[in-house]
Design an enzyme around this catalytic site. Structure first.
Site, mmCIF file in Angstrom:
data_model
loop_
_atom_site.group_PDB
_atom_site.id
_atom_site.type_symbol
_atom_site.label_atom_id
_atom_site.label_comp_id
_atom_site.label_asym_id
_atom_site.label_seq_id
_atom_site.Cartn_x
_atom_site.Cartn_y
_atom_site.Cartn_z
ATOM 1 N N ASP A 102 -11.065 -47.825 -31.624
ATOM 2 C CA ASP A 102 -11.822 -47.981 -30.381
ATOM 3 C C ASP A 102 -10.841 -48.086 -29.224
ATOM 4 O OD1 ASP A 102 -13.961 -48.459 -28.605
ATOM 5 O OD2 ASP A 102 -13.573 -50.609 -28.713
ATOM 6 N N SER A 117 -9.108 -35.180 -40.411
ATOM 7 C CA SER A 117 -7.811 -34.991 -41.051
ATOM 8 C C SER A 117 -7.782 -35.660 -42.414
ATOM 9 C CB SER A 117 -6.693 -35.576 -40.174
ATOM 10 O OG SER A 117 -7.151 -36.678 -39.407
ATOM 11 N N ASP A 155 -13.844 -47.801 -23.527
ATOM 12 C CA ASP A 155 -15.130 -48.462 -23.368
ATOM 13 C C ASP A 155 -15.799 -48.004 -22.086
ATOM 14 O OD1 ASP A 155 -15.361 -50.356 -25.666
ATOM 15 O OD2 ASP A 155 -13.454 -51.065 -24.864
#
Length: 718
Positions: A280, A208, A283
């Site tokens: 992030d 984007s 995990d």
């Protein structure tokens, strides 16, 4: 035109049989004046029978671009109308997506959906959607009910316009809406099975661009906003453009098909866009097996296990059942067991069910304070927020649910994490005030092209050293982001039309950085073919327009070249907008250009083949010469291509929804949904905007009744 809500108030007073009410507030003369004004206003509003907007009903007014303008008597009816509208435009797709979100797609449509069902069921989407539905506020739960009701009402009234094979999903339940949201947002955008497996699929890599321009940088003295997500042109990634008008809201924007609120939007006072940020949000923990469980903090813990029966439709129509054993650790579900390596998945936000209501309230906000009040709930798991408003504020927020870690930098948390200790198991996320944010920077502009927040503007306004090292990576700034920043920084006053023109820029920042050195190397050290190639590149305009000659050759050279090793000066954070640069090995670069020239001449018969002959914009039956290209080349106007059968390439992703907004009075806006605003086979709007896209144009946004009336294609009263 007089606001619908105001007319409703006056009409209710006028028709009230409660004489005590009217006599209390109006003497007879005032009442006669009010009656006269009301009569005139109603006569004006109802003068055109084909566009009667009943004050006690809900209507969908479709414009000539297939954009629904919903005028609803209340919020619940707005949601119902939005469900209806999405079905009219994307009914087959919407029902197929909801079937997948249930984890029953293989039961409905066969073996090809089996892996999709396994993924959805393993990560617990259907079960969690039911708990999320119960956790909604009573008011918003009623809105989800209304959206589902709108979907079902359309299907009941128009069964002939829906494919028979997707009718198995009916009736749609509000839990399906939440399941679809989870599948799209958390288990496609935040994390996908491809990312866990370590594979890379171009079509699974959303991107984007986003800009916010302050009055000091704007030619009009008004703040401006540019929204420009880049997603695949199919499946769950499709955007849907709409206007929602009801008491308390008048917002225009777009959302992904099947989502019941606008995800990118603006109103008379403010607007925002999202970009995919360097976030992030998940995990993968490697578990150490022991006995019948796994080791954690020196003890052996048992897995939580349940067995789900998968049903798979066979070619003869019968169903075959297959068990799916889902195991979970303290980290989350086990998503991979290969070669003795067991991975458990942990994803942010699964305990925060208020995403849709937050987006809804963002669209209802009237100022920065109200907008940030909604943002501070932190229900949205990821995405940069780029914001501008009528008051002249611009803001960049590195939004997301960022886990609080005890150790490790961003790179560390991109790898597989040891799952045998609670030291690596995050349980909290950073509050809003911890997130990288800048309001009204000195530069007067903000940009994000999926780069880390540290390069959102220059001079640098957000410093990486002030945040945990795991918050976001510290480089590099890629060529598309550099191109984005260059256009903003080099123009002292940007007009609305210039912003639109910049949006469509196909200039390759990579070429500006290295082309002169490449031409020189080929002229001095190259073969006869390399020198001919250098001549073509010297005459090239460094753009990827349909008639650009040399763009194909340069893009082929860039693909053949190892760009990570190509530069004599690598990227560095001291010169983030002008590095990398220079050729590290001119002789190797010239040899690679010769190899690229051989490839291009063999495939297309000439070195200076126009870009639009090789690269095509294709959607449905529309096939046009392309302009724009890969972001890796530093092109701001992103179009991604895949090989086609004739040796060329066709579009499959890139610029999808575009909106340019200036917060003048009234708001000025233009937009485009590249592939059109519908996928239903009977719709005239399937691919109808691609010609405008090829011509680097946007369509006008119609938000008031006068403009909608002038461009009315269809009307539906609910």
């Amino acid at each position: 035109m007089f606001a619908i809500s105001q007319l409703n108030v006056i009409k209710d007073i006028f028709h009230s049989g409660n004489r005590r009410y009217t006599s209390k507030f109006f003497h007879k003369k005032s009442f006669r004046i009010l009656a006269f004004i009301l009569s005139a206003l109603l006569a004006l509003a109802w003068a055109t029978p084909s566009l009667t907007v009943s004050l006690r009903t809900t209507e969908i007014l479709w414009d000539t671009y297939g954009v629904p303008h919903i005028y609803a008597k209340d919020a619940a009816n707005a949601f119902k109308a939005f469900g209806w509208a999405q079905m009219q435009s994307h009914g087959n797709l919407l029902l197929r997506l909801y079937g997948q979100a249930r984890g029953r797609a293989a039961e409905y449509w066969g073996e090809e959906y089996l892996e999709s069902d396994r993924w959805v069921l393993t990560v617990g989407v259907p079960e969690r959607s039911r708990s999320w539905y119960k956790a909604q506020t009573p008011t918003f739960r009623s809105y989800l009910d209304a959206f589902a009701a709108g979907v079902n009402a359309y299907a009941k009234e128009h069964p002939d316009l829906i494919d028979d094979e997707v009718k198995a999903v009916l009736p749609v339940k509000p839990e399906d809406v939440l399941a679809h949201l989870q599948r799209v947002l958390y288990f496609t955008f935040v994390v996908s099975p491809e990312r866990i497996a370590g594979t890379t699929e171009k079509e699974q890599k959303p991107g984007s661009n986003g800009w916010a321009i302050a009055p000091k940088k704007s030619a009009s003295g008004k703040a401006m906003l540019l929204a420009n997500p880049h997603l695949p042109w199919a499946d769950l990634f499709l955007w849907y453009e709409a206007q929602i008008n009801a008491p308390g809201i008048d917002a225009y924007g777009a959302t992904l098909v099947g989502v019941p609120v606008l995800a990118i939007a603006f109103n008379d006072n403010l607007g925002w866009t999202h970009t995919v940020n360097t976030h992030d949000g998940w995990d993968a923990y490697e578990l150490k097996l022991a006995g019948k469980g796994y080791r954690f903090d020196g003890q052996i813990r048992p897995f939580q296990t349940k067995t789900i029966s998968l049903k798979i439709k066979q070619k003869d129509g019968t169903l075959r059942e297959q068990p799916l054993v889902v195991k979970s650790s303290v980290h989350g579900p086990v998503v991979s067991e290969k070669d003795g390596k067991v991975l458990a998945l942990r994803v942010v936000g699964l305990d925060r069910p208020g995403v849709l209501e937050q987006w809804w309230d963002m669209a209802r906000a009237k100022n920065l304070s109200e907008f940030e009040t909604a943002l501070k709930r932190l229900q949205l798991p990821m995405f940069t927020v780029m914001y501008a408003d009528r008051a002249g504020n611009i803001m960049h927020l590195f939004n997301g649910q960022v886990p609080v870690h005890q150790e490790g930098d961003f790179e560390y948390w991109q790898g597989t994490i040891p799952g045998n200790t609670s030291k690596t198991l995050w349980t909290k996320i950073h509050p809003y005030q911890d997130l990288p944010r800048v309001l009204n920077p000195k530069s007067g502009w903000l940009q994000n092209a999926n780069d880390p927040p540290w390069t959102t503007t220059f001079p640098v306004a957000i410093k990486a050293d002030n945040y945990p090292s795991y918050m976001a990576p510290q480089g590099p700034m890629d060529f598309r982001a550099q191109r984005s920043a260059r256009m903003l920084a080099e123009d002292p006053k940007i007009s609305f039309d210039e912003m639109v023109e910049y949006k469509h820029s196909t200039r390759m920042e990579l070429a500006d950085r290295i082309l002169d050195d490449l031409i020189s190397a080929a002229q001095k050290q190259g073969s006869e073919l390399a020198q001919r190639a250098a001549k073509v590149l010297a005459a090239w305009d460094r753009q990827a327009n349909a008639d650009s000659r040399g763009a194909v050759l340069f893009a082929t050279w860039a693909e053949e070249m190892d760009l990570e090793q190509a530069f004599s000066q690598p990227w560095n954070d001291k010169s983030p907008r002008t590095t990398p640069k220079g050729l590290a090995n001119p002789t190797s670069a010239a040899a690679t250009l010769e190899a690229a020239a051989v490839k291009v001449e063999k495939a297309y018969g000439k070195l200076d083949v126009p870009w639009g002959e090789v690269f095509r914009l294709k959607y449905g039956n529309v096939d046009l010469p392309a302009n724009g290209g890969y972001g890796e080349l530093g092109i701001f106007r992103v179009v991604d291509f895949v090989p086609n059968s004739d040796g060329g390439f066709q579009s499959f992703a890139g610029d999808s929804y575009i909106a340019a907004i200036e917060f003048s009075n009234p708001v000025r806006a233009m937009a485009l949904t590249s592939y059109g605003n519908a996928t239903q086979p009977n719709s005239p709007h399937k691919g109808d905007q691609l010609q405008m896209f090829a011509q680097q144009q946007l369509h006008p946004v119609w938000r008031n009744m006068k403009d909608i009336k002038a461009h009315l294609a269809e009307r539906k009263e609910l």
